[in-house]
Motif scaffolding. Structure first.
Motif, PDB file in Angstrom:
ATOM      1  N   ALA A 111       5.789  -0.885   7.951  1.00 52.52           N
ATOM      2  CA  ALA A 111       6.107  -1.765   9.074  1.00 52.52           C
ATOM      3  C   ALA A 111       5.349  -3.088   8.980  1.00 52.52           C
ATOM      4  O   ALA A 111       5.866  -4.135   9.396  1.00 52.52           O
ATOM      5  CB  ALA A 111       5.774  -1.062  10.394  1.00 52.52           C
ATOM      6  N   TYR A 112       4.128  -3.048   8.434  1.00 51.64           N
ATOM      7  CA  TYR A 112       3.303  -4.253   8.372  1.00 51.64           C
ATOM      8  C   TYR A 112       3.262  -4.885   6.981  1.00 51.64           C
ATOM      9  O   TYR A 112       2.548  -5.866   6.769  1.00 51.64           O
ATOM     10  CB  TYR A 112       1.884  -3.935   8.842  1.00 51.64           C
ATOM     11  N   GLY A 113       4.020  -4.346   6.034  1.00 46.17           N
ATOM     12  CA  GLY A 113       4.079  -4.949   4.713  1.00 46.17           C
ATOM     13  C   GLY A 113       2.802  -4.819   3.912  1.00 46.17           C
ATOM     14  O   GLY A 113       2.515  -5.669   3.055  1.00 46.17           O
ATOM     15  N   LEU A 114       2.027  -3.768   4.163  1.00 49.21           N
ATOM     16  CA  LEU A 114       0.809  -3.523   3.395  1.00 49.21           C
ATOM     17  C   LEU A 114       1.154  -2.803   2.100  1.00 49.21           C
ATOM     18  O   LEU A 114       2.197  -2.162   1.997  1.00 49.21           O
ATOM     19  CB  LEU A 114      -0.167  -2.682   4.217  1.00 49.21           C
ATOM     20  N   TRP A 115       0.274  -2.903   1.127  1.00 45.48           N
ATOM     21  CA  TRP A 115       0.543  -2.204  -0.118  1.00 45.48           C
ATOM     22  C   TRP A 115      -0.354  -0.982  -0.266  1.00 45.48           C
ATOM     23  O   TRP A 115      -1.225  -0.735   0.578  1.00 45.48           O
ATOM     24  CB  TRP A 115       0.407  -3.140  -1.313  1.00 45.48           C
ATOM     25  N   VAL A 116      -0.121  -0.203  -1.324  1.00 46.33           N
ATOM     26  CA  VAL A 116      -0.925   0.982  -1.627  1.00 46.33           C
ATOM     27  C   VAL A 116      -1.387   0.910  -3.077  1.00 46.33           C
ATOM     28  O   VAL A 116      -0.768   0.224  -3.904  1.00 46.33           O
ATOM     29  CB  VAL A 116      -0.123   2.297  -1.427  1.00 46.33           C
ATOM     30  N   THR A 117      -2.473   1.601  -3.372  1.00 46.09           N
ATOM     31  CA  THR A 117      -2.892   1.745  -4.762  1.00 46.09           C
ATOM     32  C   THR A 117      -2.074   2.872  -5.396  1.00 46.09           C
ATOM     33  O   THR A 117      -1.432   3.672  -4.687  1.00 46.09           O
ATOM     34  CB  THR A 117      -4.380   2.081  -4.866  1.00 46.09           C
ATOM     35  N   ALA A 118      -2.105   2.967  -6.705  1.00 45.74           N
ATOM     36  CA  ALA A 118      -1.369   4.035  -7.385  1.00 45.74           C
ATOM     37  C   ALA A 118      -1.884   5.404  -6.971  1.00 45.74           C
ATOM     38  O   ALA A 118      -1.094   6.332  -6.725  1.00 45.74           O
ATOM     39  CB  ALA A 118      -1.470   3.855  -8.903  1.00 45.74           C
TER      40      ALA A 118
END
Length: 227
Positions: free
Chosen positions: A199-206
């Protein structure tokens, strides 16, 4: 070996097998309690697939104040966010002028009921940012406006009343470094994280993506029995 000895050994093996299965059965019951719909799970998988996978940015410049006033009255209902969440998540609450004076939390992180009473021991129940503010800062929030960060910090979708010590243990951890001790709740926890990040356009690490995907694969899907 005598017949009695064989019977005793067989009984011992059965007892050990049953005993070993108790924790798994207990966790299965908890997972069933937090069962999700097939639609929820599909939406969670889609949200996870939509997240960009990148390395963690430096935490340089992070301060709690970057996310605005702590527990602001973001929805303008006359009550601060902390009391809004306590009133939502606790049962048998006693409220006075928006302030939650007491209640009981059925803690999702530990599975232990926690009595809450405002005063010296009120930190036993804390409000967790499911996606921690520092984690958000390192995965996209640095570029947000001040207003966007304050909205994120006070979004009920990202807030949960939980056991205080468990919240402290989590710190700013993501799903790759911390998950709720109550394994049966981890599916719901993972779903909340991916939905908020999407929803907030955050990313994640692998590593975080892999951990979230693993928990989604363990979700218990609710089934409706025919009448």
């Amino acid at each position: 070996m005598s017949r009695n000895a064989v019977l005793w050994l067989a009984a011992l093996v059965v007892c050990l097998a049953v005993g070993a299965g108790v924790p798994a059965w207990s966790q299965t019951r908890v997972a069933a309690r937090y069962a999700v719909t097939a639609e929820d799970l599909a939406a969670g998988r889609a949200a996870l697939a939509s997240l960009a996978v990148r390395g963690r940015a430096p935490s340089t410049g992070y301060e709690r104040e970057r996310f605005g006033q702590a527990w602001a009255d973001a929805d303008r209902n006359g009550c601060d966010t902390r009391n809004d969440i306590l009133r939502r998540d606790l049962t048998a609450t006693v409220v006075e002028d928006c302030v939650v004076l007491s209640g009981t939390l059925d803690d999702p992180y530990t599975g232990v009921p926690i009595p809450f009473a405002r005063g010296p021991g009120s930190a036993e129940v804390q409000i967790d940012h499911v996606v921690a503010l520092s984690d958000a800062w390192q995965k996209g929030a640095q570029t947000w406006t001040a207003a966007q960060r304050e909205a994120f910090a006070n979004d009920p979708a990202n807030l949960l009343a939980v056991d205080g010590p468990a919240n402290q243990e989590k710190g700013a951890g993501d799903a790759a470094t911390w998950l709720p001790p109550q394994r049966g709740y981890r599916c719901v926890y993972a779903l909340r994280q991916v939905r908020v990040k999407a929803a907030y356009g955050l990313w994640v690490t692998a590593a975080e993506r892999d951990a979230l995907n693993r928990e989604l694969n363990r979700c218990v899907v609710a089934t409706v029995r025919p009448p």
